[in-house]
Design an enzyme around this catalytic site. Structure first.
Site, short mmCIF file in Angstrom:
data_model
loop_
_atom_site.label_atom_id
_atom_site.label_comp_id
_atom_site.label_asym_id
_atom_site.label_seq_id
_atom_site.Cartn_x
_atom_site.Cartn_y
_atom_site.Cartn_z
CG HIS A 1 -7.75 14.99 36.66
ND1 HIS A 1 -7.50 14.65 37.97
CD2 HIS A 1 -6.67 14.59 35.95
CE1 HIS A 1 -6.32 14.05 38.04
NE2 HIS A 1 -5.80 14.00 36.84
CG ASP B 1 -1.23 17.54 38.16
OD1 ASP B 1 -0.92 16.69 37.31
OD2 ASP B 1 -2.02 17.31 39.10
#
Length: 500
Positions: A195, A264
């Site tokens: 992230h 993702d």
């Protein structure tokens, strides 16, 4: 990196190819009731799916109305959500069943109980009109310093993880909900959270944790999600999401996966900072992904990704056959899962399975200490991850639910400003004067401020009972193996010797 928003469109593509390109997108958006106009236009042109987050959830009735509204625009729209259980979920306000995180289920290692928890989550999704669950996590927690997988994994043993995956996938499939094993080919061997930056797993091929993904494919999982992780043993240049060697050669060729491969979220910094979301969309589809997720609610980012794909089709940089192949996989998924039964047709699930599992996990951690009713409970844990939901749960609240005489100190994130480590220690010692003291940490090895608070407290109060709400820590007498509400309730019952 935010793509530029508006530009003149290129020449129109054939309608069938334009629709196919839109099928390859999954979009996040803002709002709990209406559908934004840009999203309506994307859906009209064939958008493959939407992903919901906490920002889209107010209560169960509202979510049902929202999913009905979306499907009125396109009946075969796949509506998905991250639904791992434990502290990772976005449906707390909609009455989600309370189940422990995956690690606790792995500690118990009872596939039937894991299946009951997965069934409860899937049954609840159907009542809301949600048909795709971006769970379970198939990663193996292989590195002690891994900052993002941890208790989201079923464990550190690939065979145990594989057993739990099979149970979860079968139960979810039996409900008619699409499960998604993630993050291929594994995120548990990194020391970086993708992230925030590009992650690397430096292990040789024969030490990668592929067994759970093989098990998921063999179990018929309909969706797999790729990892934004570089595996030098497989492809030294590109993260898995953008790597033909990993997606096409390994996943499709060696593992034989025939379902939908979804990326993702492209706005994660591992992709956005290095490639940009728009280029990431084009590269991921070219590499072998069938859908790319743009989770941010800013639809301009989704539109820029869409435009990059359309431009690449016009120039031939992205092969038409690759996109039509991907779109057909998405269509098959939609035919199988997109339209859910009405809520009244959904059978009941075992609402107590989650607490049962959480209790068994705590009792599976070795001999337990005597109860300490009336204690002062210090609950230390990291600030909630910005990309993962947190329902506001803490150990003190769960302790007080069964022992109203308890007091406590809750610290969510490293103390700053006027609230320092020293002031937290002083506050806790004052509160614990004349009371038993319990000190709970969550992955203190990754967050040194927790260790400083714990060690300062135990230096004064060596009688303090230590608790871990993350992975086991040295000297921890009680371990919850997760911070879901039922994990914390199970620990509270052990600490107080009481249950409701």
């Amino acid at each position: 990196m935010k793509p530029s928003a508006s530009r003149a469109p290129g020449p129109a593509l054939p309608a069938a190819l334009d629709e196919a390109a839109h099928r390859c997108l999954v979009a996040g958006f803002d709002g709990t009731t209406g559908v934004p106009d840009p999203l309506k236009r994307l859906i009209d042109r064939g958008l493959g799916g939407v992903i919901l987050f906490t920002r889209n959830v107010r209560d169960a009735e509202q979510v049902r109305h929202l999913t009905d509204t979306l499907r009125a625009l396109r009946p075969d729209l796949v509506v998905g959500i991250d639904n791992e259980g434990g502290g990772i979920g976005h449906l707390m306000a909609a009455g989600a069943p309370e189940v422990p995180g995956s690690w606790a289920l792995g500690v118990v290692d009872d596939p039937a109980l894991t299946a009951a928890c997965a069934d409860a989550l899937a049954g609840h999704l159907l009542t809301l009109g949600i048909t795709a669950s971006y769970a379970p996590v198939a990663d193996v927690q292989s590195r002690s310093a891994n900052p993002i997988v941890r208790t989201r994994a079923f464990g550190g043993d690939p065979e145990l993880v594989s057993r739990q995956l099979r149970a979860w996938i079968a139960a979810t499939e039996a409900r008619g909900v699409a499960s998604c094993a993630k993050h291929f080919p594994g995120h548990g061997g990194t020391v970086t959270d993708s992230h925030h930056e590009l992650a690397v797993d430096p292990r040789p091929y024969d030490r990668l944790d592929l067994a759970p993904f093989r098990a998921a494919v063999d179990a018929g999982v309909p969706l797999l999600m790729s990892a934004h992780v570089v595996f030098p043993a497989l492809d030294p240049e590109r993260p898995a999401t953008l790597s033909p060697r990993i997606l096409r050669d390994l996943l499709r060729g060696e593992l034989g996966f025939e379902g939908v491969l979804v990326s993702d979220a492209l706005e994660m910094k591992a992709i956005a900072d290095r490639y940009g979301e728009a280029a990431g969309a084009r590269l991921a589809l070219a590499a072998g992904a069938d859908q790319v997720i743009v989770a941010v609610p800013d639809l301009e980012v989704t539109l820029a990704c869409r435009d990059a794909v359309l431009d690449a089709l016009r120039t031939g940089e992205l092969a038409e056959g690759r996109v039509t192949e991907a779109a057909e996989r998405v269509r098959r998924l939609a035919r199988r899962y997109a339209v859910p039964p009405r809520p009244e047709a959904v059978a009941a699930w075992d609402g107590g399975a989650g607490l049962t599992a959480a209790r068994r996990a705590v009792r599976g951690g070795g001999p337990l200490p005597a109860a300490v009713p009336g204690a002062h409970v210090v609950d230390l844990f990291p600030a909630p991850h910005p990309a993962l939901n947190w329902g506001g749960e803490d150990l003190l609240t769960e302790v007080r639910a069964v022992d109203p005489e308890a007091t406590g100190t809750v610290v969510a994130g490293e103390p700053e400003g006027a609230r320092t480590v020293a002031s937290v220690v002083a506050e806790a010692l004052r509160g614990a004067d004349g009371r038993p003291l319990a000190v709970a940490t969550c992955d203190a090895g990754l967050y040194p401020w927790q260790a400083r608070v714990r060690d300062a407290l135990t230096a004064v109060r060596p009688d303090a009972l230590l608790v871990s709400t993350g992975l086991p820590e040295p000297g921890g007498a009680v371990c919850a193996y997760g911070r879901g509400r039922v994990n914390l309730r199970a620990v509270a019952e052990v600490l107080t010797g009481r249950s409701d």
